[in-house]
Write a protein that holds these residues in place. Sequence first.
Motif, PDB file in Angstrom:
ATOM      1  N   GLU A  17       1.339  -1.256  -0.358  1.00 38.06           N
ATOM      2  CA  GLU A  17      -0.177  -0.168   0.087  1.00 38.06           C
ATOM      3  C   GLU A  17       0.919   1.492   0.575  1.00 38.06           C
ATOM      4  O   GLU A  17       0.262   1.866  -0.765  1.00 38.06           O
ATOM      5  CB  GLU A  17      -0.912  -0.280   1.543  1.00 38.06           C
ATOM      6  CG  GLU A  17      -2.020  -1.026   1.543  1.00 38.06           C
ATOM      7  CD  GLU A  17      -3.479  -1.067   0.163  1.00 38.06           C
ATOM      8  OE1 GLU A  17      -2.975   0.298  -0.196  1.00 38.06           O
ATOM      9  OE2 GLU A  17      -3.419  -1.639  -0.693  1.00 38.06           O
ATOM     10  N   GLU A  18       2.118   1.321   0.378  1.00 36.44           N
ATOM     11  CA  GLU A  18       3.151   2.482   1.127  1.00 36.44           C
ATOM     12  C   GLU A  18       2.950   2.847  -0.613  1.00 36.44           C
ATOM     13  O   GLU A  18       3.440   3.874  -0.605  1.00 36.44           O
ATOM     14  CB  GLU A  18       4.088   1.887   1.735  1.00 36.44           C
ATOM     15  CG  GLU A  18       4.739   3.512   1.867  1.00 36.44           C
ATOM     16  CD  GLU A  18       5.880   2.638   3.482  1.00 36.44           C
ATOM     17  OE1 GLU A  18       7.040   4.170   3.085  1.00 36.44           O
ATOM     18  OE2 GLU A  18       5.506   2.286   4.121  1.00 36.44           O
ATOM     19  N   VAL A  20       2.603   1.747  -3.490  1.00 38.77           N
ATOM     20  CA  VAL A  20       1.272   1.561  -4.439  1.00 38.77           C
ATOM     21  C   VAL A  20       0.960   3.579  -4.229  1.00 38.77           C
ATOM     22  O   VAL A  20       0.790   4.652  -5.227  1.00 38.77           O
ATOM     23  CB  VAL A  20      -0.362   1.078  -4.502  1.00 38.77           C
ATOM     24  CG1 VAL A  20      -0.885   1.855  -5.510  1.00 38.77           C
ATOM     25  CG2 VAL A  20       0.809  -0.290  -4.690  1.00 38.77           C
ATOM     26  N   GLN A  21       0.860   4.157  -3.670  1.00 37.74           N
ATOM     27  CA  GLN A  21       0.583   5.856  -2.062  1.00 37.74           C
ATOM     28  C   GLN A  21       1.045   6.569  -3.047  1.00 37.74           C
ATOM     29  O   GLN A  21       1.167   7.132  -3.632  1.00 37.74           O
ATOM     30  CB  GLN A  21      -0.177   5.611  -1.452  1.00 37.74           C
ATOM     31  CG  GLN A  21      -1.037   6.358  -0.481  1.00 37.74           C
ATOM     32  CD  GLN A  21      -1.741   7.185  -1.484  1.00 37.74           C
ATOM     33  OE1 GLN A  21      -2.618   5.927  -1.195  1.00 37.74           O
ATOM     34  NE2 GLN A  21      -2.192   7.941  -1.983  1.00 37.74           N
ATOM     35  N   LYS A  24       0.478   6.682  -6.763  1.00 36.43           N
ATOM     36  CA  LYS A  24      -0.599   7.342  -7.140  1.00 36.43           C
ATOM     37  C   LYS A  24      -0.289   9.269  -7.179  1.00 36.43           C
ATOM     38  O   LYS A  24      -0.822  10.018  -7.421  1.00 36.43           O
ATOM     39  CB  LYS A  24      -1.644   7.043  -6.367  1.00 36.43           C
ATOM     40  CG  LYS A  24      -2.349   5.774  -6.645  1.00 36.43           C
ATOM     41  CD  LYS A  24      -3.416   5.298  -5.938  1.00 36.43           C
ATOM     42  CE  LYS A  24      -4.277   3.872  -6.583  1.00 36.43           C
ATOM     43  NZ  LYS A  24      -4.787   3.332  -5.111  1.00 36.43           N
ATOM     44  N   THR A  25       0.450   8.924  -6.255  1.00 39.48           N
ATOM     45  CA  THR A  25       0.180  11.150  -5.497  1.00 39.48           C
ATOM     46  C   THR A  25       1.638  11.300  -6.509  1.00 39.48           C
ATOM     47  O   THR A  25       1.359  12.482  -6.887  1.00 39.48           O
ATOM     48  CB  THR A  25       0.974  11.211  -4.397  1.00 39.48           C
ATOM     49  OG1 THR A  25       0.812  10.165  -3.510  1.00 39.48           O
ATOM     50  CG2 THR A  25       2.568  12.277  -3.700  1.00 39.48           C
ATOM     51  N   ASP A  28      -0.255  12.099  -9.785  1.00 40.05           N
ATOM     52  CA  ASP A  28      -1.591  13.026  -9.960  1.00 40.05           C
ATOM     53  C   ASP A  28      -1.183  14.786  -9.852  1.00 40.05           C
ATOM     54  O   ASP A  28      -1.881  15.484  -9.478  1.00 40.05           O
ATOM     55  CB  ASP A  28      -2.366  12.786  -8.245  1.00 40.05           C
ATOM     56  CG  ASP A  28      -2.963  11.727  -8.750  1.00 40.05           C
ATOM     57  OD1 ASP A  28      -3.488  10.795  -9.303  1.00 40.05           O
ATOM     58  OD2 ASP A  28      -3.745  11.031  -7.409  1.00 40.05           O
ATOM     59  N   GLN A  58      -4.034  -1.042 -11.704  1.00 41.20           N
ATOM     60  CA  GLN A  58      -4.729   0.504 -11.420  1.00 41.20           C
ATOM     61  C   GLN A  58      -4.961   1.773 -11.474  1.00 41.20           C
ATOM     62  O   GLN A  58      -5.172   2.793 -11.135  1.00 41.20           O
ATOM     63  CB  GLN A  58      -4.162   0.803  -9.331  1.00 41.20           C
ATOM     64  CG  GLN A  58      -4.089  -0.695  -8.597  1.00 41.20           C
ATOM     65  CD  GLN A  58      -3.907  -0.434  -7.340  1.00 41.20           C
ATOM     66  OE1 GLN A  58      -3.518   0.809  -6.929  1.00 41.20           O
ATOM     67  NE2 GLN A  58      -3.016  -1.450  -6.489  1.00 41.20           N
TER      68      GLN A  58
END
Length: 66
Positions: A17-18, A20-21, A24-25, A28, A58
């Motif tokens: 999760e870390e 992937v986050q 994503k950051t 974006d 994702q």
Amino acid sequence: MLESEDKKLISLIGKSEEIVQMIKTISDKQIESDDEGEEDGEGEVVQLAQRSLQLLGQGVKPHIEG
């Protein structure tokens, strides 16, 4: 590394999760067209993050007109 299509690697990255986050950051992030950061490859990094999300299943696939 993701483009190697190593299923195990993709699975391990996708489970973090870390990571992937963080991806994503980055994906974006808005890049200004006249931003000097673009010269430093910032736009390329954002595009790479977007591609990484696609490979992880994702991301949003880009719309290609044709």
